[in-house]
Write a protein that holds these residues in place. Structure first.
Motif, PDB file in Angstrom:
ATOM      1  N   PRO A  20       0.833  -1.210   0.000  1.00  0.00           N
ATOM      2  CA  PRO A  20       0.000   0.000   0.000  1.00  0.00           C
ATOM      3  C   PRO A  20       0.863   1.254   0.000  1.00  0.00           C
ATOM      4  CG  PRO A  20      -0.680  -1.515   1.719  1.00  0.00           C
ATOM      5  CD  PRO A  20       0.597  -2.037   1.169  1.00  0.00           C
ATOM      6  N   LYS A  21       0.372   2.302  -0.658  1.00  0.00           N
ATOM      7  CA  LYS A  21       1.093   3.579  -0.697  1.00  0.00           C
ATOM      8  C   LYS A  21       0.343   4.590   0.157  1.00  0.00           C
ATOM      9  CE  LYS A  21       3.634   3.051  -4.783  1.00  0.00           C
ATOM     10  NZ  LYS A  21       5.028   3.180  -4.843  1.00  0.00           N
ATOM     11  N   ALA A  23      -0.671   8.464   0.905  1.00  0.00           N
ATOM     12  CA  ALA A  23      -0.828   9.712   0.155  1.00  0.00           C
ATOM     13  C   ALA A  23      -1.571  10.723   1.016  1.00  0.00           C
ATOM     14  CB  ALA A  23      -1.597   9.457  -1.136  1.00  0.00           C
ATOM     15  N   VAL A  43      -4.386  13.959  -4.363  1.00  0.00           N
ATOM     16  CA  VAL A  43      -3.470  13.462  -3.334  1.00  0.00           C
ATOM     17  C   VAL A  43      -2.039  13.522  -3.854  1.00  0.00           C
ATOM     18  CG1 VAL A  43      -5.188  11.946  -2.301  1.00  0.00           C
ATOM     19  CG2 VAL A  43      -3.678  11.044  -4.057  1.00  0.00           C
ATOM     20  N   PHE A  45       1.772  11.747  -3.051  1.00  0.00           N
ATOM     21  CA  PHE A  45       2.360  10.594  -2.380  1.00  0.00           C
ATOM     22  C   PHE A  45       3.427  11.045  -1.397  1.00  0.00           C
ATOM     23  CE2 PHE A  45       0.557   8.949  -6.255  1.00  0.00           C
ATOM     24  CZ  PHE A  45      -0.107   7.825  -5.788  1.00  0.00           C
ATOM     25  N   ARG A  55      -8.185  11.101  -6.942  1.00  0.00           N
ATOM     26  CA  ARG A  55      -8.835   9.865  -6.524  1.00  0.00           C
ATOM     27  C   ARG A  55     -10.233  10.160  -5.996  1.00  0.00           C
ATOM     28  NH1 ARG A  55      -5.588   5.116  -6.328  1.00  0.00           N
ATOM     29  NH2 ARG A  55      -7.546   4.197  -5.699  1.00  0.00           N
ATOM     30  N   VAL A  57     -12.927   9.226  -3.079  1.00  0.00           N
ATOM     31  CA  VAL A  57     -12.891   8.720  -1.708  1.00  0.00           C
ATOM     32  C   VAL A  57     -14.310   8.625  -1.193  1.00  0.00           C
ATOM     33  CG1 VAL A  57     -12.048   9.142   0.622  1.00  0.00           C
ATOM     34  CG2 VAL A  57     -10.660   9.812  -1.324  1.00  0.00           C
ATOM     35  N   LEU A  67      -4.230   8.977   3.243  1.00  0.00           N
ATOM     36  CA  LEU A  67      -4.959   7.834   2.687  1.00  0.00           C
ATOM     37  C   LEU A  67      -3.986   6.695   2.438  1.00  0.00           C
ATOM     38  CD1 LEU A  67      -7.147   9.599  -0.036  1.00  0.00           C
ATOM     39  CD2 LEU A  67      -7.734   9.122   2.336  1.00  0.00           C
ATOM     40  N   LEU A  69      -3.492   3.904  -0.076  1.00  0.00           N
ATOM     41  CA  LEU A  69      -3.956   3.496  -1.403  1.00  0.00           C
ATOM     42  C   LEU A  69      -3.428   2.100  -1.715  1.00  0.00           C
ATOM     43  CD1 LEU A  69      -3.350   6.788  -3.399  1.00  0.00           C
ATOM     44  CD2 LEU A  69      -5.418   6.048  -2.225  1.00  0.00           C
ATOM     45  N   GLU A  71      -4.004   0.656  -4.504  1.00  0.00           N
ATOM     46  CA  GLU A  71      -3.674   0.703  -5.930  1.00  0.00           C
ATOM     47  C   GLU A  71      -3.341   2.162  -6.240  1.00  0.00           C
ATOM     48  OE1 GLU A  71      -3.458   0.895  -9.863  1.00  0.00           O
ATOM     49  OE2 GLU A  71      -5.160   1.879  -8.941  1.00  0.00           O
ATOM     50  N   SER A  72      -2.146   2.425  -6.749  1.00  0.00           N
ATOM     51  CA  SER A  72      -1.709   3.814  -6.881  1.00  0.00           C
ATOM     52  C   SER A  72      -1.530   4.274  -8.320  1.00  0.00           C
ATOM     53  CB  SER A  72      -0.390   4.010  -6.128  1.00  0.00           C
ATOM     54  OG  SER A  72       0.595   3.174  -6.679  1.00  0.00           O
ATOM     55  N   GLU A  75      -6.177   6.582 -11.855  1.00  0.00           N
ATOM     56  CA  GLU A  75      -6.573   7.959 -11.557  1.00  0.00           C
ATOM     57  C   GLU A  75      -8.033   8.144 -11.923  1.00  0.00           C
ATOM     58  OE1 GLU A  75      -4.914  12.489 -12.132  1.00  0.00           O
ATOM     59  OE2 GLU A  75      -3.885  10.820 -13.072  1.00  0.00           O
TER      60      GLU A  75
END
Length: 80
Positions: A20-21, A23, A43, A45, A55, A57, A67, A69, A71-72, A75
């Motif tokens: 997970p990333k 952001a 967002v 990163f 994104r 939300v 957040l 994410l 999946e980064s 878009e």
């Protein structure tokens, strides 16, 4: 078969980058969805401040929130 090897290679690459990333919400762009229950946000990163995406939300969100994410790359389309 070449396609099976190709597919396995893609799956392995996906596993390597499946972390997970994080952001930060830079700004809230507006509400979307049929009932306005989705908020569109921009967002940036935490590991790459120069990169930002839009994104959607679901749920409460405000500027400065972090957040996670899963999946980064994907878009959201801009609001009309």
């Amino acid at each position: 078969h070449w396609f099976a090897r190709y597919w396995r290679a893609l799956v392995e690459m996906d596993k390597l980058d499946s972390r997970p990333k994080l952001a930060r919400v830079k700004n809230v762009l507006g509400r979307t969805g049929s009932r306005g229950t989705v908020t569109q946000v921009r967002v940036e990163f935490l590991d790459d401040v120069n990169r930002s995406i839009i994104r959607n939300v679901k749920g409460p969100v405000r500027e400065g929130d972090i957040l996670v994410l899963l999946e980064s790359e994907r878009e959201a389309r801009r609001l009309r």
